[in-house]
Design a protein around this motif. Structure first.
Motif, PDB file in Angstrom:
ATOM      1  N   ASN A   1       1.027  -0.997   0.377  1.00 26.57           N
ATOM      2  CA  ASN A   1       0.142  -0.338  -0.529  1.00 26.57           C
ATOM      3  C   ASN A   1       0.765   0.917  -0.146  1.00 26.57           C
ATOM      4  OD1 ASN A   1      -1.964  -1.342  -0.051  1.00 26.57           O
ATOM      5  ND2 ASN A   1      -1.924  -1.287   2.085  1.00 26.57           N
ATOM      6  N   LYS A   2       0.555   2.787  -0.457  1.00 31.98           N
ATOM      7  CA  LYS A   2       1.334   3.707  -0.329  1.00 31.98           C
ATOM      8  C   LYS A   2       1.799   4.024   1.103  1.00 31.98           C
ATOM      9  CE  LYS A   2      -2.990   6.723  -0.123  1.00 31.98           C
ATOM     10  NZ  LYS A   2      -3.791   7.868  -0.380  1.00 31.98           N
ATOM     11  N   GLU A   3       0.768   3.646   2.034  1.00 28.85           N
ATOM     12  CA  GLU A   3       1.351   3.938   3.593  1.00 28.85           C
ATOM     13  C   GLU A   3       3.041   3.003   4.374  1.00 28.85           C
ATOM     14  OE1 GLU A   3      -2.862   4.903   2.755  1.00 28.85           O
ATOM     15  OE2 GLU A   3      -1.717   2.912   2.410  1.00 28.85           O
ATOM     16  N   ASP A   4       3.028   2.138   2.866  1.00 29.84           N
ATOM     17  CA  ASP A   4       4.236   1.298   3.088  1.00 29.84           C
ATOM     18  C   ASP A   4       5.488   1.786   2.648  1.00 29.84           C
ATOM     19  OD1 ASP A   4       3.032  -1.008   4.027  1.00 29.84           O
ATOM     20  OD2 ASP A   4       2.401  -1.209   2.523  1.00 29.84           O
TER      21      ASP A   4
ATOM     22  N   GLY B   1       8.298   4.437   2.551  1.00 27.39           N
ATOM     23  CA  GLY B   1       8.899   5.856   3.496  1.00 27.39           C
ATOM     24  C   GLY B   1       9.785   6.743   2.686  1.00 27.39           C
TER      25      GLY B   1
ATOM     26  N   HIS C   1      14.456   8.033   9.275  1.00 30.98           N
ATOM     27  CA  HIS C   1      13.406   7.201   9.202  1.00 30.98           C
ATOM     28  C   HIS C   1      14.049   5.941   9.238  1.00 30.98           C
ATOM     29  CE1 HIS C   1       9.928   7.646   8.152  1.00 30.98           C
ATOM     30  NE2 HIS C   1       9.119   6.938   6.807  1.00 30.98           N
TER      31      HIS C   1
ATOM     32  N   TYR D   1       0.236   9.906  -3.471  1.00 32.05           N
ATOM     33  CA  TYR D   1       0.144   9.365  -1.957  1.00 32.05           C
ATOM     34  C   TYR D   1       0.270  10.514  -0.899  1.00 32.05           C
ATOM     35  CZ  TYR D   1       4.608   6.268  -3.204  1.00 32.05           C
ATOM     36  OH  TYR D   1       5.342   4.865  -3.587  1.00 32.05           O
TER      37      TYR D   1
ATOM     38  N   ASP E   1      -0.886  13.751   0.585  1.00 28.37           N
ATOM     39  CA  ASP E   1      -0.486  14.344   1.806  1.00 28.37           C
ATOM     40  C   ASP E   1       0.285  12.961   3.374  1.00 28.37           C
ATOM     41  OD1 ASP E   1      -0.756  16.678   0.364  1.00 28.37           O
ATOM     42  OD2 ASP E   1      -2.115  17.245   2.596  1.00 28.37           O
ATOM     43  N   SER E   2       1.229  12.345   3.018  1.00 30.88           N
ATOM     44  CA  SER E   2       0.826  10.636   3.666  1.00 30.88           C
ATOM     45  C   SER E   2       2.098  11.764   4.345  1.00 30.88           C
ATOM     46  CB  SER E   2       1.631   9.692   2.477  1.00 30.88           C
ATOM     47  OG  SER E   2       2.625   9.046   3.548  1.00 30.88           O
ATOM     48  N   LYS E   3       2.327  10.830   5.556  1.00 31.51           N
ATOM     49  CA  LYS E   3       3.310  11.537   6.897  1.00 31.51           C
ATOM     50  C   LYS E   3       4.319  10.860   7.232  1.00 31.51           C
ATOM     51  CE  LYS E   3       0.614  15.013   7.709  1.00 31.51           C
ATOM     52  NZ  LYS E   3       1.698  16.352   6.507  1.00 31.51           N
ATOM     53  N   ASN E   4       4.305   9.084   6.222  1.00 29.31           N
ATOM     54  CA  ASN E   4       5.530   8.532   6.614  1.00 29.31           C
ATOM     55  C   ASN E   4       6.296   8.732   4.869  1.00 29.31           C
ATOM     56  OD1 ASN E   4       6.730   6.181   7.756  1.00 29.31           O
ATOM     57  ND2 ASN E   4       6.138   4.870   5.565  1.00 29.31           N
ATOM     58  N   LEU E   5       5.074   9.590   3.688  1.00 25.95           N
ATOM     59  CA  LEU E   5       7.282   9.001   2.895  1.00 25.95           C
ATOM     60  C   LEU E   5       7.701  10.606   2.644  1.00 25.95           C
ATOM     61  CD1 LEU E   5       7.255   8.218  -0.413  1.00 25.95           C
ATOM     62  CD2 LEU E   5       6.036   9.650  -0.817  1.00 25.95           C
TER      63      LEU E   5
END
Length: 412
Positions: free
Chosen positions: A293-296, A298, A388, A322, A324-328
């Motif tokens: 998933n996009k959340e995966d 980093g 990260h 993605y 405004d993903s906070k993980n990317l």
């Protein structure tokens, strides 16, 4: 479907002639750009590039390798030697047909071609061509020479998709191993485009930065004052291996090549699609192929070459996928290395792998004021590298002709 892992890496690049030197300079944001020394560049609009430093092929190659290989092939052989040694596999314990080479290049033996034509036109008597003229210029020759050097008798071919060439090669290598067609494939890319014709040609396209007064500040992806890319040269090589085979021999595994995808913009011979439609689909398809998933993700190593149109369209595409993903976190390593054309994807895949193994995302240097047309939600790493926890990383490459190549790596 078989899993594919990375068990060896090698690099010769403008900012490092081995993995440790290269990675250290990338993390510390040490630019490789400097005035061109290979030829007199005073007559050109752009008079600087990112050249290989302290290059002595005799330290790594024998006389025949040097004699038969254009500079791009020499770079490929040097990086391949490092990667094969790093992987530690023993061809004598395997069938040679289980090991292949799939390699990428955008221009092949461009320096040889240019040099031979200049000498031909300068000749006042019977024109004389070097007997190695044709073999040295062939784009597939780096792949062939690696195979000949090490006795790899499996799948062997070259991919040519301009600046997406080595990502295309890695995708093909991944798939051939997935299909059970090989146990190990040496893959990556190489180019040596710091030549008069290349610099002049890209100047004519208005693709290169002309910031001659300060080359180290010339490549500034996503910056409002970006004016083109910095030409680079070199090679990156990765050893891809079937997971069970690597595990059985006790190989050190850096990361897994989880997925990849290619699309076409079908838009323009040099410009990217302004809405990033091809790039968007390539990123989505690569994620789907990887089962992620996009959340995966980093870290995304952007293609971002520092051209006005290209950076903007890619940023729009990344944000579309993605949000405004906070993980990317996004970074553009070409700000440091320059643009290695067909080798870019390979050295950037190495950077992505190191981000996973080291938990560090390198910076985008020289970017001080983000272009207001770049989506504000993107977390672009500027200034210094950041720590990260990167479980998976994506690497984008886009080539003239509308070729989009995306590769995804993840922690094993």
């Amino acid at each position: 479907m078989k899993r594919v892992v990375i068990t060896g890496m090698g690099v010769i690049a403008p900012n490092g002639n081995n993995i440790n030197e290269f990675w250290g300079n990338v993390v510390n944001g040490v630019s490789a750009a400097a005035p061109i020394t290979r030829f007199d560049a005073e007559k050109f609009k752009t008079r600087f590039a990112s050249q290989i430093r302290n290059y002595n092929p005799a330290l790594d190659l024998d006389r025949n390798d040097i004699k038969r290989g254009d500079l791009y092939s020499q770079y490929a052989l040097i990086a391949a030697r490092q990667a094969i040694a790093d992987s530690g596999f023993d061809i004598s314990t395997m069938s040679p047909f289980d090991v292949g080479v799939i390699f990428g290049s955008a221009q092949g033996g461009f320096e040889t071609f240019e040099q031979q034509l200049v000498e031909y036109h300068a000749s006042e008597h019977q024109p004389h061509f070097n007997p190695f003229f044709i073999p040295k210029t062939l784009i597939n020759m780096a792949s062939g020479l690696i195979s000949i050097k090490y006795g790899f008798m499996g799948i062997n071919f070259t991919t040519v998709t301009a600046c997406a060439s080595s990502n295309t090669a890695m995708m093909e290598a991944m798939n051939y191993i997935r299909w059970g067609k090989a146990k190990i494939i040496v893959t990556g890319g190489s180019d040596a485009p710091v030549t008069e014709a290349s610099i002049g040609g890209y100047n004519a396209l208005k693709a290169l930065s002309t910031r001659n007064d300060d080359p180290t500040k010339a490549s500034r992806p996503f910056d409002v004052d970006r004016d083109g890319f910095v030409m680079g040269e070199g090679s990156g090589v990765l050893v891809l291996e079937e997971y069970e085979h690597a595990k059985a021999r006790g190989a050190h595994i850096y990361a897994e090549v989880a997925g990849a995808a290619m699309t076409s913009d079908a838009y323009h011979i040099t410009a990217t699609h302004p809405q990033g439609l091809g790039a968007i689909q390539a990123m989505k398809s690569a994620l789907n192929d990887a089962g992620l998933n996009k959340e995966d993700i980093g870290f995304l190593n952007a293609h971002a070459t520092s051209t006005p149109v290209g950076d903007q369209s890619e940023a729009i595409g990344i944000h579309s996928v993605y949000g405004d993903s906070k993980n990317l976190f996004v970074s553009a390593s070409k700000s440091i290395t320059g643009h290695l054309l067909g080798a870019a994807g390979a050295i950037e895949a190495i950077i992505a792998v190191k981000s996973i193994t080291e938990g560090v995302i390198p910076p985008t240097i020289n970017t001080t004021t983000i272009d207001p047309h770049i989506p504000a939600g993107l977390q672009i790493v500027t200034g210094d590298a950041i720590q990260h926890n990167v479980k998976a990383a994506m690497s984008n490459t886009f080539g003239f002709g509308g070729h989009n190549g995306v590769v995804v790596m993840k922690r094993v």
